[in-house]
Design an enzyme around this catalytic site. Sequence first.
Site, short mmCIF file in Angstrom:
data_model
loop_
_atom_site.label_atom_id
_atom_site.label_comp_id
_atom_site.label_asym_id
_atom_site.label_seq_id
_atom_site.Cartn_x
_atom_site.Cartn_y
_atom_site.Cartn_z
N ALA A 75 22.22 -0.88 56.55
CA ALA A 75 22.83 0.44 56.68
C ALA A 75 21.79 1.55 56.53
O ALA A 75 21.93 2.62 57.11
CB ALA A 75 23.95 0.61 55.66
N THR A 76 20.74 1.30 55.76
CA THR A 76 19.69 2.31 55.61
C THR A 76 19.09 2.64 56.97
O THR A 76 18.97 3.82 57.35
CB THR A 76 18.58 1.80 54.66
OG1 THR A 76 19.17 1.56 53.37
CG2 THR A 76 17.46 2.82 54.52
N ASN A 153 29.60 5.01 47.09
CA ASN A 153 29.19 3.76 46.45
C ASN A 153 29.23 3.80 44.93
O ASN A 153 29.32 2.77 44.29
CB ASN A 153 27.78 3.37 46.92
CG ASN A 153 26.79 4.50 46.85
OD1 ASN A 153 27.00 5.57 47.44
ND2 ASN A 153 25.71 4.31 46.11
N GLN A 181 30.19 1.03 52.33
CA GLN A 181 31.07 0.63 51.22
C GLN A 181 32.53 0.55 51.62
O GLN A 181 33.38 0.28 50.78
CB GLN A 181 30.94 1.63 50.05
CG GLN A 181 29.63 1.56 49.32
CD GLN A 181 29.44 0.29 48.50
OE1 GLN A 181 30.37 -0.49 48.28
NE2 GLN A 181 28.22 0.08 48.05
N SER A 201 26.74 -2.42 56.82
CA SER A 201 25.75 -3.29 56.19
C SER A 201 26.32 -4.70 56.05
O SER A 201 27.52 -4.86 55.83
CB SER A 201 25.40 -2.73 54.81
OG SER A 201 24.52 -3.60 54.14
N HIS A 203 25.27 -7.05 53.67
CA HIS A 203 25.29 -7.61 52.31
C HIS A 203 26.29 -6.96 51.35
O HIS A 203 26.39 -7.37 50.20
CB HIS A 203 23.88 -7.61 51.70
CG HIS A 203 23.38 -6.27 51.24
ND1 HIS A 203 23.44 -5.88 49.92
CD2 HIS A 203 22.80 -5.26 51.90
CE1 HIS A 203 22.90 -4.68 49.80
NE2 HIS A 203 22.51 -4.27 50.99
N THR A 241 12.84 -8.26 68.01
CA THR A 241 13.54 -9.53 68.20
C THR A 241 14.72 -9.63 67.25
O THR A 241 14.58 -9.38 66.05
CB THR A 241 12.57 -10.71 67.95
OG1 THR A 241 11.49 -10.58 68.88
CG2 THR A 241 13.26 -12.05 68.13
N CYS A 326 19.69 2.03 43.22
CA CYS A 326 18.40 2.62 43.59
C CYS A 326 17.93 3.59 42.52
O CYS A 326 16.75 3.87 42.40
CB CYS A 326 18.51 3.36 44.90
SG CYS A 326 19.61 2.56 46.05
#
Length: 382
Positions: A75-76, A153, A181, A201, A203, A241, A326
Amino acid sequence: MKKPVYLDYAATTPVDPSVAEEMIKYLTPDGIFGNPASRTHAFGWQAEAAVETARRQVASLVHADPREIVWTSGATEADNLAIKGVVAGRTGVHVVTSSIEHKAVLDTCKWLEQHGVEVTWLAPDREGRIRAGQVLEALRENTVLVSLMLVNNELGCINEIAEIGRLLREHGVLFHVDAAQAAGKMPVDVSRMPVDLMALSGHKVYGPKGVGALYVRRSPDVRIEAQIHGGGHERGMRSGTLPTHQIVGMGKAFLLAQDGLEAEMAELENLRETFMSGIEGLSGVTVNGSQDCRVPGILNLSFDGVDAESLMLGLRDLAVSSGSACASATIEPSYVLRGIGLSDEQAHRALRFSFGRFTTKEEVAFASSQIVDVVSRLRAVR
Ligand SMILES: *Cc1c(COP(=O)(O)O)cnc(C)c1O
């Protein structure tokens, strides 16, 4: 050492075992390890077919067309691609965002600001929400993009994205939404929610880390400039790739999320209630963020008279978070909690508990009893 109880699903989720099982098939010599861009042999074709299946699965969870999904590393990167991709090459433009976005959006907008783009930083209300009226007021002649998150989040609160989207559509301003989220935690439907770009995202939804996607609307057609140049993959929007195993994993994870969404939401609501009733006896507990407009798995609580650092030390058997992952390397109070109007002191008293698919009722009951014990003990020695 006994492993602590994992209550930090908003930071990341484990990969669902059935997702891992699927991923391994796309790595090894006996598997489908080919380059999905190889057009000359079956190794490539099979890998491409797997990527396209995953694209349909990811699109399906958010009711998008598969052709609207661009694979990224997370997502970043999707946030960076959306925001920089809209603004690239344009001068004298204005962007609107909020002060409590994820760093992926905040820092991207700060970078734009340093490069001559005007940025308006909207302040959320006490519940952590940005209202459509505020967005309208912030619009200028030269506004080209608004970027807001669907679910915060740290707080779990939900923004009125559909309302804001309708308003922006009327004004011809592009709308990017960070839904990292939200996907898999609440219904997300781009056919009813007029957003132009949306970051996802893997994960956060029981898929692997290092993969994500940007939804880019086709009708009306949204144009963004690539930020990573190379072989022209992903219709020129993102070269490199494709990591077949990661993409297959994200696809499977999104499929599971779609199939289980309602049941999972109900289960998380139950866990939240168990948790809250477990700490009922404790006075001086405040829920930060909206009480009613939120996803069920994220709970941000402040404990009067107890700082979060000491509380976390006492709660060695629980893996929880103060502020966002973070920010946890620093002792700065969370900018999100400061952003919704908490004082430094109040922000230093907050912890985020987030539950997920593998959280059990026993774990939650254990967590709440630990919290009651440790908070009471810390208050007693004050
Ligand atoms: C986790 C998260 C991100 C970053 O996603 P990655 O895939 O880890 O890059 C962005 N925005 C929000 C709201 C998040 O929770």
